[in-house]
Design a protein around this motif. Structure first.
Motif, mmCIF file in Angstrom:
data_model
loop_
_atom_site.group_PDB
_atom_site.id
_atom_site.type_symbol
_atom_site.label_atom_id
_atom_site.label_comp_id
_atom_site.label_asym_id
_atom_site.label_seq_id
_atom_site.Cartn_x
_atom_site.Cartn_y
_atom_site.Cartn_z
ATOM 1 N N PRO A 96 67.325 49.490 46.087
ATOM 2 C CA PRO A 96 66.225 50.478 46.220
ATOM 3 C C PRO A 96 65.721 51.424 45.089
ATOM 4 C CG PRO A 96 68.309 51.407 46.591
ATOM 5 C CD PRO A 96 68.768 50.100 46.438
ATOM 6 N N GLN A 97 64.533 51.926 45.229
ATOM 7 C CA GLN A 97 63.731 52.462 43.904
ATOM 8 C C GLN A 97 63.537 53.862 44.671
ATOM 9 O OE1 GLN A 97 60.584 49.675 44.015
ATOM 10 N NE2 GLN A 97 61.735 48.400 42.550
ATOM 11 N N ASN A 98 64.368 54.913 44.442
ATOM 12 C CA ASN A 98 64.166 56.093 44.980
ATOM 13 C C ASN A 98 63.291 56.873 44.175
ATOM 14 O OD1 ASN A 98 65.534 55.534 47.441
ATOM 15 N ND2 ASN A 98 67.376 56.579 46.481
ATOM 16 N N PRO A 99 62.105 57.555 44.543
ATOM 17 C CA PRO A 99 61.201 58.454 43.523
ATOM 18 C C PRO A 99 61.798 59.059 42.680
ATOM 19 C CG PRO A 99 60.263 58.138 45.885
ATOM 20 C CD PRO A 99 61.828 57.771 45.976
ATOM 21 N N ALA A 100 62.561 59.842 42.990
ATOM 22 C CA ALA A 100 63.164 61.072 42.334
ATOM 23 C C ALA A 100 64.115 60.316 41.447
ATOM 24 C CB ALA A 100 64.130 61.924 42.904
ATOM 25 N N GLY A 101 63.877 60.341 39.979
ATOM 26 C CA GLY A 101 64.666 59.862 39.024
ATOM 27 C C GLY A 101 64.458 58.271 38.836
ATOM 28 N N VAL A 102 63.513 57.643 39.475
ATOM 29 C CA VAL A 102 63.274 56.360 39.183
ATOM 30 C C VAL A 102 63.017 56.115 37.481
ATOM 31 C CG1 VAL A 102 60.649 56.335 39.486
ATOM 32 C CG2 VAL A 102 61.795 54.228 39.807
ATOM 33 N N ASP A 103 63.114 54.925 37.165
ATOM 34 C CA ASP A 103 63.133 54.528 35.643
ATOM 35 C C ASP A 103 61.660 54.115 35.745
ATOM 36 O OD1 ASP A 103 62.608 52.894 33.435
ATOM 37 O OD2 ASP A 103 64.333 51.787 33.850
ATOM 38 N N LEU A 104 60.785 54.898 35.021
ATOM 39 C CA LEU A 104 59.441 54.693 35.027
ATOM 40 C C LEU A 104 58.930 53.129 34.552
ATOM 41 C CD1 LEU A 104 57.999 57.715 33.575
ATOM 42 C CD2 LEU A 104 58.356 57.266 35.849
ATOM 43 N N GLY A 105 59.964 52.718 33.655
ATOM 44 C CA GLY A 105 59.780 51.245 33.182
ATOM 45 C C GLY A 105 59.702 50.277 34.359
ATOM 46 N N ILE A 107 58.629 50.889 37.435
ATOM 47 C CA ILE A 107 57.222 50.764 37.796
ATOM 48 C C ILE A 107 56.233 50.148 37.117
ATOM 49 C CG2 ILE A 107 55.343 52.552 38.749
ATOM 50 C CD1 ILE A 107 57.315 54.589 39.130
ATOM 51 N N ARG A 108 56.178 50.203 35.919
ATOM 52 C CA ARG A 108 55.379 49.515 35.148
ATOM 53 C C ARG A 108 55.390 47.958 34.960
ATOM 54 N NH1 ARG A 108 56.792 53.557 30.986
ATOM 55 N NH2 ARG A 108 55.545 55.299 31.010
ATOM 56 N N THR A 109 56.610 47.525 34.877
ATOM 57 C CA THR A 109 56.977 46.238 35.143
ATOM 58 C C THR A 109 56.400 45.543 36.411
ATOM 59 O OG1 THR A 109 58.813 46.403 33.643
ATOM 60 C CG2 THR A 109 58.813 44.527 34.800
ATOM 61 N N VAL A 110 56.551 46.218 37.176
ATOM 62 C CA VAL A 110 56.371 45.964 38.587
ATOM 63 C C VAL A 110 54.833 45.530 38.700
ATOM 64 C CG1 VAL A 110 56.401 45.908 41.316
ATOM 65 C CG2 VAL A 110 58.457 46.423 39.721
ATOM 66 N N VAL A 111 53.965 46.641 38.405
ATOM 67 C CA VAL A 111 52.725 46.805 38.586
ATOM 68 C C VAL A 111 52.144 45.725 37.407
ATOM 69 C CG1 VAL A 111 50.637 48.155 37.980
ATOM 70 C CG2 VAL A 111 52.520 49.296 39.396
ATOM 71 N N ASN A 114 52.632 42.233 39.682
ATOM 72 C CA ASN A 114 52.286 42.399 40.883
ATOM 73 C C ASN A 114 50.855 42.736 41.128
ATOM 74 O OD1 ASN A 114 54.787 41.842 41.626
ATOM 75 N ND2 ASN A 114 55.279 43.390 42.996
ATOM 76 N N VAL A 115 50.348 43.565 40.181
ATOM 77 C CA VAL A 115 48.825 44.016 40.365
ATOM 78 C C VAL A 115 47.993 43.234 39.087
ATOM 79 C CG1 VAL A 115 47.234 46.052 40.519
ATOM 80 C CG2 VAL A 115 49.569 45.986 41.531
ATOM 81 N N ILE A 116 48.375 43.751 37.786
ATOM 82 C CA ILE A 116 47.805 43.489 36.733
ATOM 83 C C ILE A 116 47.781 41.894 36.477
ATOM 84 C CG2 ILE A 116 47.405 43.697 34.142
ATOM 85 C CD1 ILE A 116 48.515 46.491 34.662
ATOM 86 N N GLY A 117 48.736 41.375 36.876
ATOM 87 C CA GLY A 117 48.977 40.001 36.685
ATOM 88 C C GLY A 117 47.862 39.210 37.789
ATOM 89 N N VAL A 164 59.685 52.516 45.348
ATOM 90 C CA VAL A 164 58.573 53.295 44.780
ATOM 91 C C VAL A 164 57.774 52.447 43.701
ATOM 92 C CG1 VAL A 164 59.610 54.387 42.897
ATOM 93 C CG2 VAL A 164 57.830 55.725 43.980
ATOM 94 N N ALA A 165 58.251 51.237 43.274
ATOM 95 C CA ALA A 165 57.676 50.809 42.434
ATOM 96 C C ALA A 165 57.027 49.476 43.304
ATOM 97 C CB ALA A 165 58.486 50.064 41.321
ATOM 98 N N TYR A 166 57.838 48.793 44.153
ATOM 99 C CA TYR A 166 57.293 47.634 44.593
ATOM 100 C C TYR A 166 56.369 47.886 45.890
ATOM 101 C CZ TYR A 166 57.631 43.205 47.503
ATOM 102 O OH TYR A 166 57.319 42.088 48.139
ATOM 103 N N ALA A 167 56.571 48.737 46.802
ATOM 104 C CA ALA A 167 55.795 48.934 47.565
ATOM 105 C C ALA A 167 54.349 49.364 47.438
ATOM 106 C CB ALA A 167 56.332 50.069 49.017
ATOM 107 N N PRO A 168 54.378 50.509 46.500
ATOM 108 C CA PRO A 168 53.046 50.992 46.255
ATOM 109 C C PRO A 168 52.323 49.942 45.238
ATOM 110 C CG PRO A 168 54.517 52.887 45.876
ATOM 111 C CD PRO A 168 55.261 51.379 46.030
ATOM 112 N N SER A 169 52.947 48.899 44.685
ATOM 113 C CA SER A 169 52.260 47.748 44.080
ATOM 114 C C SER A 169 51.580 46.970 44.953
ATOM 115 C CB SER A 169 53.229 46.849 43.242
ATOM 116 O OG SER A 169 53.832 46.102 43.815
#
Ligand code: NAP
Length: 243
Positions: A96-105, A107-111, A114-117, A164-169
């Motif tokens: 899981p990726q819980n929003p509170a305390g997620v490693d921002l890195g 989110i960046r990696t997944v986006v 999954n998106v920028i790629g 919080v990284a995968y689903a919003p991506s």
């Protein structure tokens, strides 16, 4: 040789992407197997060829500008055009990726993947797609990116881990798909998002309940739409997915 339709599937060395490549191959496409690891790509191509599919490897890391540019040049040199692009490569970043305390890195990696790629690969391939008589783009999304299925009283039908990284991506990818559809309206290029369902692959530790072949079906259908088919939509086996 160039009378066969040409397809490129990113992340096609395994999982759903492999089965999309196999399915398009069975429909008579010559299929570029996008793989960030060339050996894994070669192994997949050998397997596809053994099953009668005209496959070729396309070394392709969707996060790498040079890799993507080289992949477009490879297809241009060999075929001069592209008929179907399936942006399938994707990662969860671990759940899981819980929003509170997620490693921002994360989110960046997944986006980035999954998106920028997807934007990077699509823009590199667009000149080749524009030379096709019936160009199609499919973005492999997920119903976990459907806000309608995740929120609202009584409408939270999406289960599974908070991500919080995968689903919003995938929500982001859906929105990107719509923007492309607007820009490409009237060009003949049809672009849609696909959800494969919950498929047993490496992505989820093989906990999915569908086979990769079942998961590939919607993407294959969208990659082979007739000229009057939809664009700017989000589909699964049973029809449209609510945004
Ligand atoms: P998978 O078996 O893990 O395959 C993912 C593929 O993407 C692999 O070929 C992987 O290559 C490739 N990839 C990852 N990062 C890449 C990069 N930077 N550049 C190029 N390729 C890269 O997963 P899958 O389940 O088949 O997933 C395929 C797509 O379906 C993904 O977009 C996923 O989000 C989506 N999806 C899956 C499910 C499901 O239940 N499985 C549900 C909804 C949506 P390597 O082998 O080198 O790692």
């Amino acid at each position: 040789m160039n009378d066969m339709r040409i397809a490129l599937v990113t992340g096609a060395n395994k999982g759903i992407g492999y089965e999309i490549a196999a399915g398009l191959g069975r429909q008579g496409y010559r299929v570029g197997v996008g793989a960030r690891d060339e050996q894994r790509g070669e192994d997949a191509v050998a397997k596809l060829r053994a099953s009668g599919v005209e496959a070729f490897v396309v070394p392709l890391d969707v996060t790498d500008d040079e890799s993507v540019t080289t992949a477009a040049a490879l297809i241009e040199d060999r075929f001069g055009r592209l008929d179907a692009l399936v942006n399938n490569a994707g990662i969860t970043g671990g759940v899981p990726q819980n929003p509170a305390g997620v490693d921002l890195g994360i989110i960046r990696t997944v986006v980035e993947t999954n998106v920028i790629g997807v934007v990077r690969v699509t823009n590199a391939m667009l000149p080749l797609l524009r030379r096709s008589p019936s160009p199609r783009i499919v973005n492999m999304s997920s119903s976990v990116g459907s806000l309608a299925r995740q929120s609202g009283p009584g409408s939270a039908t999406t289960t599974g881990p908070i991500a919080v990284a995968y689903a919003p991506s995938k929500t982001f990818l859906n929105a990107v798909t719509v923007q492309y559809a607007r820009e490409l309206d009237g060009t003949g290029i049809l672009i849609n998002a696909a959800c494969p369902g919950y498929v047993a692959t490496d992505l989820n530790g093989f906990r999915g309940v569908r086979t990769p072949e079942q998961g590939a079906a919607t993407a294959i259908r969208l990659a082979t739409l007739p000229d009057d088919g939809p664009t700017g939509g989000f589909f699964e086996d049973d029809g449209e997915v609510p945004w």
